[in-house]
Every structure is written in structure tokens, then in C-alpha cells.
Design an enzyme around this catalytic site. Structure first.
Site, PDB file in Angstrom:
ATOM      1  N   GLU A 231       0.847  -1.201   0.000  1.00 31.51           N
ATOM      2  CA  GLU A 231       0.000   0.000   0.000  1.00 31.51           C
ATOM      3  C   GLU A 231       0.877   1.244   0.000  1.00 31.51           C
ATOM      4  O   GLU A 231       1.769   1.384   0.831  1.00 31.51           O
ATOM      5  CB  GLU A 231      -0.865  -0.038   1.267  1.00 31.51           C
ATOM      6  CG  GLU A 231      -1.654   1.224   1.536  1.00 31.51           C
ATOM      7  CD  GLU A 231      -2.533   1.116   2.798  1.00 31.51           C
ATOM      8  OE1 GLU A 231      -2.604   0.015   3.400  1.00 31.51           O
ATOM      9  OE2 GLU A 231      -3.113   2.128   3.178  1.00 31.51           O
ATOM     10  N   ASP A 233       0.289   5.060   0.530  1.00 35.29           N
ATOM     11  CA  ASP A 233      -0.649   6.126   0.895  1.00 35.29           C
ATOM     12  C   ASP A 233      -0.104   7.465   0.432  1.00 35.29           C
ATOM     13  O   ASP A 233       0.690   8.104   1.111  1.00 35.29           O
ATOM     14  CB  ASP A 233      -0.860   6.153   2.409  1.00 35.29           C
ATOM     15  CG  ASP A 233      -1.600   4.924   2.904  1.00 35.29           C
ATOM     16  OD1 ASP A 233      -2.364   4.336   2.111  1.00 35.29           O
ATOM     17  OD2 ASP A 233      -1.414   4.548   4.077  1.00 35.29           O
ATOM     18  N   GLU A 236      -3.377  10.865   3.010  1.00 35.23           N
ATOM     19  CA  GLU A 236      -4.373  10.619   4.046  1.00 35.23           C
ATOM     20  C   GLU A 236      -4.512  11.944   4.762  1.00 35.23           C
ATOM     21  O   GLU A 236      -3.534  12.445   5.346  1.00 35.23           O
ATOM     22  CB  GLU A 236      -3.903   9.547   5.017  1.00 35.23           C
ATOM     23  CG  GLU A 236      -3.814   8.191   4.364  1.00 35.23           C
ATOM     24  CD  GLU A 236      -3.713   7.096   5.416  1.00 35.23           C
ATOM     25  OE1 GLU A 236      -4.722   6.456   5.717  1.00 35.23           O
ATOM     26  OE2 GLU A 236      -2.609   6.916   5.947  1.00 35.23           O
ATOM     27  N   HIS A 247       3.790   1.744   2.773  1.00 35.79           N
ATOM     28  CA  HIS A 247       3.689   0.541   3.619  1.00 35.79           C
ATOM     29  C   HIS A 247       4.182  -0.630   2.786  1.00 35.79           C
ATOM     30  O   HIS A 247       3.553  -0.985   1.779  1.00 35.79           O
ATOM     31  CB  HIS A 247       2.235   0.236   3.992  1.00 35.79           C
ATOM     32  CG  HIS A 247       1.555   1.239   4.867  1.00 35.79           C
ATOM     33  ND1 HIS A 247       1.441   1.097   6.218  1.00 35.79           N
ATOM     34  CD2 HIS A 247       0.907   2.383   4.560  1.00 35.79           C
ATOM     35  CE1 HIS A 247       0.737   2.110   6.725  1.00 35.79           C
ATOM     36  NE2 HIS A 247       0.409   2.911   5.735  1.00 35.79           N
TER      37      HIS A 247
END
Ligand SMILES: *[C@@H]1O[C@H](CO)[C@@H](O)[C@H](O)[C@H]1NC(C)=O
Ligand SMILES: *[C@@H]1O[C@H](CO)[C@@H](O)[C@H](O)[C@H]1NC(C)=O
Ligand SMILES: *[C@@H]1O[C@H](CO)[C@@H](O)[C@H](O)[C@H]1NC(C)=O
Length: 452
Positions: A231, A233, A236, A247
Site C-alpha cells: 500500500e 498512501d 491521508e 507501507h
């Protein structure tokens, strides 16, 4: 970083479980985006938006009895994992009416709480499609950038407007798992670095056996299976705080996990799984610059602005750079003001130094670090655009003092200006029901091709 899944609704609509339903036709809203080859040289692509399967009405294939109501499975239709998938169908979505999702031209608005005729919907998670049965696979490394505009002026403490990438299968797992008849068309196949266990179907089977209803979310529960994958990101955020967070996972592609061995938010041992649940985050406020991001600040969140994320170089030495553009001005990311941590981008050196300065667990490195993140980005990932509230940690890890019992002046603890009592889902769902986020003007291309 402490991602939790948004909430499925108690819906009285029809879809195909892991089958596909026929009560409501599935019509994907269109959203254009741009593929650039050089500055000023971009081609418009006609993308489509699809709602994740977890939000959809799940009913018996032979009629309209719910397979799942609130946060409970129907024990006849879903007596076990496998029969649930053959008995139940996921239905089409009324995007605007039921889910508060509106696409127009190059923009997508997600509303937080939507009162539909049969249900109240909370938040949503959507994916960009290439065509009606395939997710668009974006390749963001090496030496590429992803740019979008965002308006989150109407997104207060406790909410998270998230734009990110995950290593899902392009067809939602249909080819790999023959009992998945719904595929990407119905938004199946989700995975992320929390190895989420609140998914109703994983690998073409119900997540029924061992399902425990949530104590504070009337629409959600946690099953014995989770779904892991890498993942990235990109974004966010709410109007108070923002974080960019890679991640890594030791296995990059979608992989089912079992019970607490999944790790992540939903498991008793957070670090037990294939993936790094914490990530290596850059949140300007947390990195010591409290004047950079927010309403009336250098990046002024009371108005729309542009977010640029660059993936420079390759493998372990890949660098993740961030720029903002607002009022025609290019604004480089804020510099770290934390002692012992240098720079304004995410590199392996930055992660090494930041984890040490903050005393955080360093799973990012153990799960393959920047090298595995770069591999995931090169392999192609699915674009997710979502809006959620947090039934596990009230989003305090993003926008407040966290852990809440520590002094906010301790390095790594202060993450934003929200109160430690903010972000309780019951409160934000009643007090900020009309919140929304708008993503627009997505552009992808080689470095420096999409902005400035
Ligand atoms: C579960 O589904 C069965 C079969 O469709 C139906 O007869 C029954 O009423 C449902 N149970 C509940 C509690 O809704
Ligand atoms: C269903 O899933 C559970 C784990 O959630 C597993 O223990 C069980 O063996 C599965 N059942 C079948 C029939 O595959
Ligand atoms: C992109 O622009 C930045 C800042 O203007 C510059 O430092 C960098 O070398 C450029 N990169 C490429 C690949 O052109």
C-alpha cells in the site's frame, strides 16, 4: 497509518454476493484523468469509478433476503465460507442516491453521511477502472509522478479523505478464484497493508466462520481471514493534518491471511503479518513544522490545491518527494525540524532516522522497505479514493496527540491540532454528517511533466 476500514451500510439494495445481482444495474460513473509524456503533452483517459463490494447490498441470489444485515450474516444463507459465496449476490449501486458519490468530468466528490431511501451510508471506498471489468493499473516507479487536486475544506477532525494505491488484482481476483463471479465490476478483491479482516469476501469465499460483530460499528465486524497487499498512501488527510506513507509487504500481491496472524489494526498482534501496518510516514506537523499545513497556513486547506508526489529512482534508494501547488505557486514539502532527522522527502535514510528519533517500531524495513515499495509501484497498483472515520483510534494518529497520554511536545507525539477527544465515530457521524472531499484533475507521467 493505523488504517481502519470505512463502514459498510446496512443496505436494502441488491447485488451479486460473490455472484452478481440484478436488482440495480451497475453503472460506473465516468471520471477522466490525464496521462502525460512531457510537460504540456497529456492525453485524456476515460476512467470509471467503482464502489468497493463491502458497501453493497448482499442478498440471496434467488430473491431479496439479506445475506448480511447490520453486522451479522444470515446463518442459513451463510452457514460457511463457501456456501455463502454461492448463495449470495452483490448488487449494483445507486452511486449518488445511496452512497453520496458524484463524478463529473475530471472530478469525484465523496460525501460522508448519505441518507438513502433504505439506509444510511457512512463513507465510501472507490477504485479507478480502465473499463467496466478491469481496474486501471498505474505504474508509478521508477521516475514517475502522480498529481491531483483536492478540496478538503469541508473535512474536519476525525475524518480521512484518502487517495492511495494498493496491489490488488486488476480483475478483482476473478481469474484466480473461480467462485468470484462479481469481479472488479462490483469492486471485489480489496487488500491493503493492514491485512483487513472486515471484508465480507476474500478469495471468492465468505469471511463468515469466526466473524465477530464490532462493538462500536453497527455495520462492521472482523472475520478470521484478512487480505494483505502493499500500500502506498499518497494522501491521508483532512483540513487539519496530512500524511504521505509507504507501507511495504514481504509478499506484494493480494494474499489471504489467517486470524491474528494477519497483524494490522484488526489483530491482537499488530506486527504479526506479511505487511508493515505503520509505514514510514511524513506528516509535516509531526515532523515539527506546525505552520505549514492547515486552514490559513502555507498550504491553505480552506481552498483547493494541487498535490504532487514523485517517485525518484529505484529500489532501496527510491526517494518519495512531495510538492504542493496553490495560487500558481509551487510549494516544496516542509523540512523536518526533528533533531536527527533531515530533509523533506521519504528515503530509507529518512525512515531509519525518523523511527529512531520517535522510538517507533520499524516494520517498514523488515517487510522489504523501500525496495519492496518500489517493486510494488513498478508492478502496477490500483488507485483508491475513499472517505472514512476511524472506529479503532478516532483518527488521532493523523490529526491529534497520539498516544493521547503522552506530552505533545515529545518528538513524534504531536500530529495535529485536533483535540484528543475528537474523532469519535458516533460524534463525527452526527455532527459532521455533511462533510465531503473532492478529488480532481488526476495526472500521471514522468518527473516534472504534470505540474508547474
Ligand atoms: C435468512 O435467509 C433465509 C433464506 O433466504 C430466510 O428464510 C430467513 O428468513 C433469513 N433469516 C433472517 C434472520 O433474515
Ligand atoms: C472458513 O474460514 C475459516 C477461517 O476464517 C477456516 O478456519 C475454515 O476452515 C473455513 N471453512 C471452510 C469450509 O473452508
Ligand atoms: C524536476 O524539477 C526539479 C525542480 O525544478 C529539478 O530539481 C529536477 O532536477 C527535475 N527533475 C527532472 C527529472 O527533470
Amino acid at each position: 497509518m493505523y488504517r481502519t476500514l470505512a463502514i459498510a451500510t446496512s443496505i436494502l439494495a441488491v447485488a451479486h454476493g460473490q455472484l452478481a445481482g440484478t436488482q440495480q444495474t451497475e453503472t460506473h460513473p465516468g471520471m477522466t484523468w490525464q496521462q502525460c509524456t512531457a510537460k504540456g503533452s497529456c492525453q485524456t483517459k476515460n476512467g470509471k469509478i467503482v464502489l468497493d463490494s463491502n458497501w453493497r447490498w448482499l442478498h440471496t441470489k434467488s430473491g431479496y433476503d439479506n445475506c448480511y444485515t447490520g453486522n451479522e450474516w444470515n446463518s442459513t444463507l451463510c452457514a460457511d465460507n463457501k456456501s455463502c459465496a454461492t448463495n449470495c449476490a452483490l448488487d449494483g449501486a445507486d452511486y449518488r442516491g445511496t452512497y453520496g458519490i458524484t463524478a463529473s468530468g475530471n472530478s469525484l466528490q465523496l460525501k460522508f453521511v448519505t441518507e438513502g431511501s433504505y439506509s444510511t451510508n457512512i463513507g465510501s471506498r472507490t477504485y479507478m477502472m480502465k473499463d467496466d471489468s478491469t481496474y486501471e493499473m498505474f505504474k508509478l516507479a521508477p521516475d514517475r509522478e502522480f498529481t491531483f487536486d483536492v478540496d478538503l475544506s469541508n473535512l474536519p477532525c476525525g475524518l480521512n479523505g484518502a487517495l492511495y494505491f494498493v496491489s490488488m488484482d486488476a480483475d478483482g481476483g476473478m481469474k484466480k478464484y473461480s467462485s468470484n463471479k462479481a469481479g472488479a465490476k462490483y469492486g471485489t478483491g480489496y487488500c491493503d497493508a493492514q491485512c483487513p479482516r472486515d471484508l465480507k469476501f476474500i478469495n471468492g469465499e465468505g469471511n463468515v466462520e469466526g466473524w465477530q460483530q464490532s462493538s462500536n460499528d453497527q455495520n462492521a465486524g472482523v472475520g478470521n481471514h484478512g487480505s494483505c497487499c502493499a500500500e502506498m498512501d499518497i494522501w491521508e488527510a483532512n483540513s487539519v493534518s496530512t500524511a504521505v506513507t509507504p507501507h511495504s509487504c514481504s509478499t506484494i500481491g493480494q494474499t489471504r491471511c489467517d486470524g491474528d496472524g494477519c497483524g494490522g489494526t484488526y489483530s491482537s498482534d499488530r506486527y504479526a503479518g506479511l505487511c508493515d501496518p505503520d509505514g514510514c510516514d511524513f506528516n509535516s506537523y509531526r515532523m515539527g513544522d506546525t505552520t505549514f499545513y492547515g486552514k490559513g497556513k502555507i498550504v491553505d486547506t480552506s481552498k483547493k490545491f494541487t498535490v504532487v508526489t514523485q517517485f525518484v529512482g529505484n529500489g532501496e534508494s527510491m526517494e518519495i518527494k512531495r510538492f504542493y501547488v496553490q495560487n500558481g505557486e509551487v510549494i516544496p514539502n516542509s523540512q523536518s525540524k526533528i533533531e536527527g532527522v533531515e530533509g523533506n522527502s521519504i528515503t530509507t535514510q529518512f525512515c531509519d532516522a525518523q523511527k529512531q528519533a520517535f522510538g517507533d517500531t520499524y516494520t517498514f524495513k523488515e517487510k522489504g522497505g523501500m525496495a519492496n515499495m518500489a517493486k510494488a509501484l513498478e508492478g502496477g497498483m490500483v488507485l483508491v479514493m475513499s472517505l472514512w472515520d476511524d472506529h479503532y483510534a478516532n483518527m488521532l494518529w493523523l490529526d491529534s496527540t497520539y498516544p493521547t497520554d503522552k506530552d505533545p511536545s515529545t518528538p513524534g507525539v504531536g500530529r495535529g491540532e485536533c483535540e484528543t477527544t475528537s474523532g469519535v465515530p458516533a460524534d463525527v457521524e452526527s455532527q459532521s454528517a455533511s462533510a465531503s472531499v473532492t478529488y480532481s484533475n488526476i495526472r500521471v507521467g514522468p518527473l516534472n511533466s504534470t505540474f508547474g
